[in-house]
Design an enzyme around this catalytic site. Sequence first.
Site, PDB file in Angstrom:
ATOM      1  N   PHE A  66      10.857 -53.229 -37.731  1.00  0.00           N
ATOM      2  CA  PHE A  66      11.805 -52.856 -36.673  1.00  0.00           C
ATOM      3  C   PHE A  66      13.009 -52.064 -37.187  1.00  0.00           C
ATOM      4  O   PHE A  66      14.123 -52.263 -36.715  1.00  0.00           O
ATOM      5  CB  PHE A  66      12.296 -54.092 -35.905  1.00  0.00           C
ATOM      6  CG  PHE A  66      11.239 -55.119 -35.617  1.00  0.00           C
ATOM      7  CD1 PHE A  66      10.066 -54.768 -34.952  1.00  0.00           C
ATOM      8  CD2 PHE A  66      11.398 -56.440 -35.996  1.00  0.00           C
ATOM      9  CE1 PHE A  66       9.091 -55.715 -34.667  1.00  0.00           C
ATOM     10  CE2 PHE A  66      10.417 -57.393 -35.728  1.00  0.00           C
ATOM     11  CZ  PHE A  66       9.268 -57.033 -35.064  1.00  0.00           C
ATOM     12  N   HIS A  67      12.774 -51.126 -38.117  1.00  0.00           N
ATOM     13  CA  HIS A  67      13.875 -50.362 -38.702  1.00  0.00           C
ATOM     14  C   HIS A  67      13.683 -48.855 -38.564  1.00  0.00           C
ATOM     15  O   HIS A  67      13.853 -48.116 -39.542  1.00  0.00           O
ATOM     16  CB  HIS A  67      14.036 -50.707 -40.194  1.00  0.00           C
ATOM     17  CG  HIS A  67      14.398 -52.119 -40.473  1.00  0.00           C
ATOM     18  ND1 HIS A  67      14.278 -52.679 -41.736  1.00  0.00           N
ATOM     19  CD2 HIS A  67      14.907 -53.087 -39.686  1.00  0.00           C
ATOM     20  CE1 HIS A  67      14.678 -53.941 -41.689  1.00  0.00           C
ATOM     21  NE2 HIS A  67      15.058 -54.210 -40.458  1.00  0.00           N
ATOM     22  N   PRO A  68      13.353 -48.311 -37.411  1.00  0.00           N
ATOM     23  CA  PRO A  68      13.173 -46.856 -37.315  1.00  0.00           C
ATOM     24  C   PRO A  68      14.492 -46.104 -37.472  1.00  0.00           C
ATOM     25  O   PRO A  68      15.512 -46.487 -36.894  1.00  0.00           O
ATOM     26  CB  PRO A  68      12.595 -46.658 -35.911  1.00  0.00           C
ATOM     27  CG  PRO A  68      13.095 -47.826 -35.128  1.00  0.00           C
ATOM     28  CD  PRO A  68      13.119 -48.968 -36.110  1.00  0.00           C
TER      29      PRO A  68
ATOM     30  N   HIS B 248      10.479 -49.300 -42.305  1.00  0.00           N
ATOM     31  CA  HIS B 248      10.025 -50.226 -43.337  1.00  0.00           C
ATOM     32  C   HIS B 248       8.759 -50.926 -42.849  1.00  0.00           C
ATOM     33  O   HIS B 248       8.801 -51.667 -41.867  1.00  0.00           O
ATOM     34  CB  HIS B 248      11.104 -51.269 -43.641  1.00  0.00           C
ATOM     35  CG  HIS B 248      12.308 -50.718 -44.323  1.00  0.00           C
ATOM     36  ND1 HIS B 248      13.592 -51.132 -44.035  1.00  0.00           N
ATOM     37  CD2 HIS B 248      12.443 -49.780 -45.292  1.00  0.00           C
ATOM     38  CE1 HIS B 248      14.462 -50.489 -44.788  1.00  0.00           C
ATOM     39  NE2 HIS B 248      13.787 -49.652 -45.555  1.00  0.00           N
TER      40      HIS B 248
END
Length: 534
Positions: A472-474, A298
């Site tokens: 921080f959403h890999p 994101h």
Amino acid sequence: MTTSSAMDFDYIVVGAGTAGCLLANRLSANPANRVLLLEAGGEDNYHWIHIPVGYLYCIGNPRTDWCYKTKADPGLNGRELGYPRGRVLGGCSSINGMIYMRGQSADYDSWMAEGNPGWGWNDVLPLFKGMEDHHAGANEFHGAGGEWRVERARLSWEILDSFRDAAEQAGIAPVNDFNKGDNEGSDYFEVNQRSGWRWNASKAFLRPIKHRRNLTVMTGARTTHLEFSGRRVTGVAFIKDGHKHIATAHKEVVMACGAIGSAQILQASGIGAASLLNPLGIPVVHDLPGVGQNLQDHLQLRMVYRIEGAKTLNMMANSLWGKAMIGLQYALTRSGPMSMAPSQLGVFAKSSPAQSRANVEYHVQPLSLEKFGEPLHDFPAFTASVCNLRPTSRGHVRITSPDTNQAPEILCNYLSTAEDRQVAADSIRLTRRIVGQSALAKYKPHEIKPGMVGDTDEALANAAGNIGTTIFHPVGTCKMGHDDMSVVDSSLRVHGIEGLRVADASIMPTITSGNTNSPTLMIAEKAAQMILAG
């Protein structure tokens, strides 16, 4: 370097992050199962992990963070980004924003529709409820008595309340629960905290069961590669205290290192694209080209507005007196700014009428700064970060060395599709429409970032490239499915390999429509059930 081979287990879980802590709990519940949990980082005994605002001191700190960097990204106009990933017991749940979010029911139904039975919303909702301890108690959508504590935020802000009113004036209605399957609307986020303290996966799932004699937890243990007999994984090689060790798994090895770490270790072990591994001198065990592909994240556009006449954290934290009062409030009541998640107010909306369901998420904060890790601005301001929930851009994770101590290449390819650039442009327009409502007029908001660039799609997409950053959403680098680029099947078994599963955010075929930490716990819960079922 000496090698020890005297460790035999039934299950080995690689990575004691969000997923790994839960997996260790569930797999060791039967005393007959001997379980090893390996973590490259250390214990979660750093005080800033547990004070909610302490994420400021954990992200970018090698004690708790892998401190990755992305490759220069064309979509970000050539910028590199810091790319935090937890390197400590609890993983990212020890350094993240603590926001409890499941996503939308359609996310999971789409996974099932792509040929992954058992992953629809009606299948996963009981898993979310079963692990949950919700502040409002048990009901149709929430559970009570589970390990994963969910509480309301412990403070509110006038400026955020006014932003919520402005969103309503712009057609986005308030809601009281983001986690019933349709999160469109606005509300203060619910958080993974207990009485003003961070509630991480280590506290929830690992600490209560560390006494189990059949569970071995090793910190400071960096996995170097998987061990094989033919195409069956038989164990894990790792380095601890300068010595190489090999642990044997008689049943299964479960990868739980996240979207970066799991892909990296698979590749270093010879599972991945032969075209990548051969030049690095890594013997190819299985040519599986999807490993490390399909990276999704994101991208948040941090829009900053200077204001007048409202309290913000900028002014409170920029004086010794203000800092003292903040500290005293937390010490006495476990509330105030030190108890807050990085973002307090959430808004889910459609970036344009053409969208069928909410496709953007706002994290609205009573503060502003140039970029993460730098001081707060010395003027009152708020930040309205807006992210595209379902990006179509895809990146990759690729090792550059057989040594897992060397960071892999991470390229997100943000804004690389016409669809994502359109959503970015529309998101900036939507933010300006909300901020232009009468509910915020008394604060005289003035746009600092991105500033008054032109209103064409091209100008706004370029501005998005200048201010965009990771939230921080890999996910997605070991995707679940059955196409040529999938890595695991619907039981999370790695295609073409025996004795190996992946159970973390990397298996998501497509990213969930919201923060990804609690969906990762759900994935681990489902994986544990499937593993124990045989």
